[in-house]
Design an enzyme around this catalytic site. Sequence first.
Site, PDB file in Angstrom:
ATOM      1  N   GLY A 141     -31.638 -27.138  -5.157  1.00  0.00           N
ATOM      2  CA  GLY A 141     -31.734 -26.963  -6.260  1.00  0.00           C
ATOM      3  C   GLY A 141     -31.971 -25.496  -6.894  1.00  0.00           C
ATOM      4  O   GLY A 141     -31.914 -25.050  -8.146  1.00  0.00           O
ATOM      5  N   ASP A 184     -36.051 -34.373   3.386  1.00  0.00           N
ATOM      6  CA  ASP A 184     -35.158 -33.178   2.788  1.00  0.00           C
ATOM      7  C   ASP A 184     -35.616 -32.040   3.065  1.00  0.00           C
ATOM      8  O   ASP A 184     -35.198 -30.847   2.914  1.00  0.00           O
ATOM      9  CB  ASP A 184     -34.560 -33.322   1.321  1.00  0.00           C
ATOM     10  CG  ASP A 184     -35.967 -33.499   0.494  1.00  0.00           C
ATOM     11  OD1 ASP A 184     -36.532 -34.541   0.472  1.00  0.00           O
ATOM     12  OD2 ASP A 184     -36.406 -32.455  -0.173  1.00  0.00           O
ATOM     13  N   ASN A 185     -36.999 -31.900   3.349  1.00  0.00           N
ATOM     14  CA  ASN A 185     -37.658 -30.632   3.931  1.00  0.00           C
ATOM     15  C   ASN A 185     -37.824 -30.557   5.503  1.00  0.00           C
ATOM     16  O   ASN A 185     -38.633 -29.811   5.821  1.00  0.00           O
ATOM     17  CB  ASN A 185     -38.852 -30.528   3.325  1.00  0.00           C
ATOM     18  CG  ASN A 185     -38.907 -30.456   1.801  1.00  0.00           C
ATOM     19  OD1 ASN A 185     -37.965 -30.009   1.137  1.00  0.00           O
ATOM     20  ND2 ASN A 185     -40.024 -30.920   0.989  1.00  0.00           N
ATOM     21  N   GLY A 195     -30.563 -31.988  -3.029  1.00  0.00           N
ATOM     22  CA  GLY A 195     -29.507 -31.044  -2.486  1.00  0.00           C
ATOM     23  C   GLY A 195     -30.325 -29.493  -3.111  1.00  0.00           C
ATOM     24  O   GLY A 195     -31.386 -29.640  -3.341  1.00  0.00           O
ATOM     25  N   ASP A 247     -34.053 -25.116 -13.989  1.00  0.00           N
ATOM     26  CA  ASP A 247     -33.189 -23.771 -14.204  1.00  0.00           C
ATOM     27  C   ASP A 247     -32.858 -23.023 -12.937  1.00  0.00           C
ATOM     28  O   ASP A 247     -31.996 -21.979 -13.003  1.00  0.00           O
ATOM     29  CB  ASP A 247     -33.837 -22.759 -15.136  1.00  0.00           C
ATOM     30  CG  ASP A 247     -35.198 -22.529 -14.543  1.00  0.00           C
ATOM     31  OD1 ASP A 247     -35.496 -22.657 -13.260  1.00  0.00           O
ATOM     32  OD2 ASP A 247     -36.098 -22.090 -15.451  1.00  0.00           O
ATOM     33  N   GLY A 248     -33.300 -23.529 -11.700  1.00  0.00           N
ATOM     34  CA  GLY A 248     -32.782 -22.884 -10.624  1.00  0.00           C
ATOM     35  C   GLY A 248     -33.679 -21.513 -10.234  1.00  0.00           C
ATOM     36  O   GLY A 248     -33.216 -21.018  -9.414  1.00  0.00           O
ATOM     37  N   ARG A 296     -30.568 -30.140   7.170  1.00  0.00           N
ATOM     38  CA  ARG A 296     -31.862 -30.819   7.183  1.00  0.00           C
ATOM     39  C   ARG A 296     -31.351 -32.316   7.354  1.00  0.00           C
ATOM     40  O   ARG A 296     -30.432 -32.842   7.402  1.00  0.00           O
ATOM     41  CB  ARG A 296     -32.279 -31.044   5.634  1.00  0.00           C
ATOM     42  CG  ARG A 296     -32.544 -29.465   4.975  1.00  0.00           C
ATOM     43  CD  ARG A 296     -32.198 -29.540   3.693  1.00  0.00           C
ATOM     44  NE  ARG A 296     -32.412 -28.173   3.214  1.00  0.00           N
ATOM     45  CZ  ARG A 296     -33.568 -27.615   2.750  1.00  0.00           C
ATOM     46  NH1 ARG A 296     -34.693 -28.373   2.622  1.00  0.00           N
ATOM     47  NH2 ARG A 296     -33.594 -26.593   2.384  1.00  0.00           N
ATOM     48  N   ARG A 331     -33.847 -15.715   2.050  1.00  0.00           N
ATOM     49  CA  ARG A 331     -34.348 -16.451   3.248  1.00  0.00           C
ATOM     50  C   ARG A 331     -33.037 -16.533   4.395  1.00  0.00           C
ATOM     51  O   ARG A 331     -32.366 -16.874   4.007  1.00  0.00           O
ATOM     52  CB  ARG A 331     -35.183 -17.693   3.020  1.00  0.00           C
ATOM     53  CG  ARG A 331     -34.398 -18.585   2.626  1.00  0.00           C
ATOM     54  CD  ARG A 331     -35.464 -19.771   2.056  1.00  0.00           C
ATOM     55  NE  ARG A 331     -34.782 -20.830   1.688  1.00  0.00           N
ATOM     56  CZ  ARG A 331     -35.380 -22.110   1.284  1.00  0.00           C
ATOM     57  NH1 ARG A 331     -36.542 -22.279   1.464  1.00  0.00           N
ATOM     58  NH2 ARG A 331     -34.595 -23.103   0.727  1.00  0.00           N
TER      59      ARG A 331
END
Length: 513
Positions: free
Chosen positions: A100, A268-269, A98, A133-134, A198, A191
């Site tokens: 992150g 996932d990318n 997910g 920590d994102g 994905r 962005r």
Amino acid sequence: MNIKNIQQPFIKKFPGDFSGNTMQRNTPKVLFSTVNPAGFDHPSLIAFNEKLSEEIGLGKYEENDLDFLVGNNLPEEMQTYSTAYAGHQFGNWAGQLGDGRAILAGEITNNLGQRNEIQWKGAGATPYSRHADGRAVLRSSVREYLMSEAMYHLGIPTTRALSLALTGEEVVRDIMYNGNPQNEKGAIVIRTAESFLRFGHFELMSAQREYNTLKELADFTIESYFKDIQSEGQQKYKDFFESVCRRTADLMVDWYRVGFVHGVMNTDNMSVLGLTIDYGPYSMMDEYNLNFTPNTTDLPGRRYAFGRQAQISQWNLWQLANALHPLIEDEKFLEDILNDYGSYFWESHDRMLCRKFGFDQLLTNDEKFFTSWQSLMQDLQLDYTLFFNELEKYDDQKDLRLQFENVSYILLNEEKISRLNNFIKDYQSRLEKNIISREKSLEIMHKTNPKFILRNYLLYQCIEEINEGKTDMLRKLNHALENPYHTIYPEFSAKRPSGYDDVSGCSMLSCSS
């Protein structure tokens, strides 16, 4: 900016977790979780992409818009969220992953009816941060901001960057994963993309056997982003998968054309729209090397090396095929499409190489010529971009060593010069088989071969300057990357200086980069 025009159709369409809880956890049977950006007290703007803002419908930037660019003081009606997806990482099933470090503001539509999603990267923790920590650091944020725009101007499908800002916080990162964490400046990139969907979104729903949601997600994706698909029933999903395969193959050919190495091609990318997505430990290639990977995490296996990107993309498509199988239910079709992927890719790849060399068509013996060229490039450690630049300027009246000595990363002795000379003779013989004129041939080369690429050592220099509060390098790189097929700054169109050979961040990077 017109931030009130941003809507959240995704969260109205699909099941989600609306608790707003940022605790890292599994969120089964949902495609998103609502989450608010962390908020930052002392942000400052580094760069803003005015052209992109106008294009997507946000309009002009005003001073009070800085709050939005870092996720502060958002309108009450803006329900922000992060999406859940799964994936295979380095070939292994990783389960739920997910967003992150990404939080979506939603979607905006411009006056032409074009839709774009907008998200912050580095705005704080989400349920998918996996004990992190994102946050994002300046280093990785500058790299994403500049490279995504560089790829766009090279003509390669990509996510894009709207803004780059400092958060005013310090963030602790271990850049090389070697037990030496350091404080770094925190930053946020906004962005944009038509969609950030994905392979992993489909993998998650399929793995959880949420087949109704899987179908709804596929229908939504097709209706929103694959409008040329008009079929119904299973055929619709077949057409969708085939289109994703073609877009992915086309993207790989584009990467090979300019020498881009993604570095972490996990499922996932991978974008279902065929976009370059998630700029982490990437690199533009300096010396030509099929075995080059910029990612320290990818050692020693080099799964995501430059020469393996097409193969890995096909492997990733197999995983997407498995995820979509409940909708398609036709193993032979999926196998046939995936088996055809290699043929389609290699034909497209070789036609691309023809354009790089200025050939007007692909001939029977060109494969042998290309193999000979690859061997020459690797053995003489020739710079990928500069080699083609010199080939365009080649003059048989000039000394060959003088023309190519600044293209190689090793000393060209007599034996190597002789080998290069033999190749040039073969190239000239091949050019004689063109039907078009040399002028037309050079025109094709000019449009295909960039004169400027965003090399890692240039990014390193730029990041160092921004850390010192300077932005001259950033401004110049922005100007250069907007004109990649022209030599704007000759000093940027040169091979990597030897002093940067072993500097962290100038060749190899970690996944946290």
